[in-house]
Enzyme design. Structure first.
Site, PDB file in Angstrom:
ATOM      1  N   LYS A  54       1.953  18.477  19.506  1.00 15.78           N
ATOM      2  CA  LYS A  54       1.739  16.470  20.367  1.00 15.78           C
ATOM      3  C   LYS A  54       0.945  16.175  20.746  1.00 15.78           C
ATOM      4  O   LYS A  54       1.218  14.811  20.202  1.00 15.78           O
ATOM      5  CB  LYS A  54       2.310  17.311  21.819  1.00 15.78           C
ATOM      6  CG  LYS A  54       3.943  17.228  21.816  1.00 15.78           C
ATOM      7  CD  LYS A  54       4.424  18.080  23.227  1.00 15.78           C
ATOM      8  CE  LYS A  54       5.777  18.705  23.101  1.00 15.78           C
ATOM      9  NZ  LYS A  54       5.780  19.693  25.087  1.00 15.78           N
ATOM     10  N   GLN A 110       5.296  21.249  30.394  1.00 19.11           N
ATOM     11  CA  GLN A 110       4.924  22.522  28.916  1.00 19.11           C
ATOM     12  C   GLN A 110       5.715  23.555  29.773  1.00 19.11           C
ATOM     13  O   GLN A 110       4.798  23.570  30.439  1.00 19.11           O
ATOM     14  CB  GLN A 110       3.713  22.255  28.160  1.00 19.11           C
ATOM     15  CG  GLN A 110       4.018  23.449  27.325  1.00 19.11           C
ATOM     16  CD  GLN A 110       4.671  23.010  26.139  1.00 19.11           C
ATOM     17  OE1 GLN A 110       4.886  21.758  25.418  1.00 19.11           O
ATOM     18  NE2 GLN A 110       5.509  23.590  25.752  1.00 19.11           N
ATOM     19  N   ASP A 133      11.700  13.848  27.753  1.00 17.83           N
ATOM     20  CA  ASP A 133      12.370  14.964  27.368  1.00 17.83           C
ATOM     21  C   ASP A 133      13.950  14.909  27.391  1.00 17.83           C
ATOM     22  O   ASP A 133      14.680  15.559  26.800  1.00 17.83           O
ATOM     23  CB  ASP A 133      11.464  16.202  28.013  1.00 17.83           C
ATOM     24  CG  ASP A 133      10.849  17.494  27.678  1.00 17.83           C
ATOM     25  OD1 ASP A 133      11.199  16.494  25.694  1.00 17.83           O
ATOM     26  OD2 ASP A 133      10.199  17.956  27.809  1.00 17.83           O
TER      27      ASP A 133
END
Ligand code: NAP
Length: 314
Positions: A54, A110, A133
């Site tokens: 990422k 995460q 997200d």
């Protein structure tokens, strides 16, 4: 004739180039770049490799990438994590600070988090307008309503839709069958494909473990999206000739030594019997190299979108 391959590795490159160009244009006009915060708690090896990718991708497209905490190793000072024993209250306070920080457009926590922290509480603490997200209940609701209400579609489903559209597959009026009803893939992609609008307008069926005669549903599909996590679940005879088959499944079925690095790597298999299915389908995604590379790519797209919403240019 064998199916046309839809390669996430190729589409990723196209999209990342588009994002890089747009970021440079926005920087020139407005003097800002998208800011993405990744919050990693502890040092789970799988999380570290995902987060590393990422960060690399965010840097590549010109984003400002931020991580709270201390560097995990000296060779990569950008890769930081919060202590594994951080309290839930401190983690929530960290998120609140980023919610208020104007230079931050996307916040990503995460998973998994350590057991003493309530994941749901943490994810719900993210400002829905920075939830790149797309898992916050507000964004799930926006996605359900569709049209101009949608801010951030979850990244894997968004990647699937992008692949179908970029492959030139007709979605309007198409019979779409989705195998799997998870909140991160099955339900959102089914919802997205039935919306009124481009890249959608499909007639959608979702099948799962309680479905009677799954084969009969799959056989009707012009677009078959499989996200079950069961290797070779979809048999070649379930595939309608010429159909577009999107295999989301990532199943570790063994290990092999990489020719490139000499290290042991996982052997991955999808949910569809690829070798047989490619002789019947019109389009198909391989595993690996299909849907996989699209998730981080769409995360970058959502983060750019977040800044564009803020600037009123989305
Ligand atoms: P999940 O939460 O385990 O959900 C799996 C779904 O498939 C469930 O709805 C389950 O039905 C259904 N299912 C399982 N076995 C089935 C069977 N034999 N027949 C019919 N339906 C069956 O999984 P997920 O998170 O959606 O992920 C699915 C797969 O996609 C996994 O392999 C995962 O690794 C992969 N994935 C890949 C990416 C990516 O490439 N970027 C991202 C996310 C996920 P029930 O609801 O009835 O139990």
């Amino acid at each position: 004739m064998p199916a046309k391959l839809i390669l996430g590795t190729e589409i990723r490159e196209q999209i990342l180039e588009e994002i890089t160009k747009e970021v440079a244009e926005i920087k020139g006009k407005h003097g800002v770049v998208p800011g993405l915060v990744t919050i990693l708690v502890g040092a789970n090896p799988a999380s570290i490799s995902y987060v590393t990718l990422k960060i690399q991708t965010a840097h590549r497209v010109g984003f400002k990438e931020m991580m709270p905490g201390k560097p995990i190793n000296e060779s990569n000072p950008d890769l930081k994590s919060l202590p594994v024993d951080i309290s839930e209250a401190d983690l929530l306070a960290t998120i609140d600070n980023y919610n208020k920080d104007d230079s931050v457009n996307g916040i990503l926590v995460q998973l998994p988090l350590p057991k003493h922290i309530d994941e749901k509480k943490v994810l719900n603490a993210i400002d829905p307008d920075k939830d790149v997200d797309g898992f916050h209940p507000v964004n799930v609701g926006r996605l359900m309503i569709g049209g101009s209400e949608v801010k951030f579609a979850p990244c894997t489903p968004a990647g699937i839709q992008e692949m179908i559209v970029r492959a030139g597959v007709e979605t309007s009026g198409a019979e779409v069958v989705v195998v799997g009803r998870s909140n991160i893939v099955g339900k959102p992609i089914a919802n997205m494909m039935l919306q009124k609008g481009p890249g959608a307008n499909s007639t959608v069926t979702i099948v799962h473990t309680r479905t009677k005669d799954m084969a009969s549903h799959c056989k009707r599909a012009d677009i078959l999206i499989v996200a079950a996590g069961v290797p070779d679940l979809v048999k070649p005879e379930w595939i309608k000739p010429g159909a577009c088959v999107i295999d989301v499944g990532v199943n570790r079925v063994g290990e092999k030594v990489s020719e490139k690095t000499g290290k042991k790597i996982a052997i991955l298999k999808g949910d569809v019997n690829f070798d047989a299915a490619k002789e019947i389908a019109g389009y198909i995604t391989p595993v690996p190299g299909g849907v996989g590379p699209m998730t981080i790519t769409m995360l970058m797209k959502n983060t750019l979108k977040s800044l564009k919403f803020k600037l009123g240019i989305a």
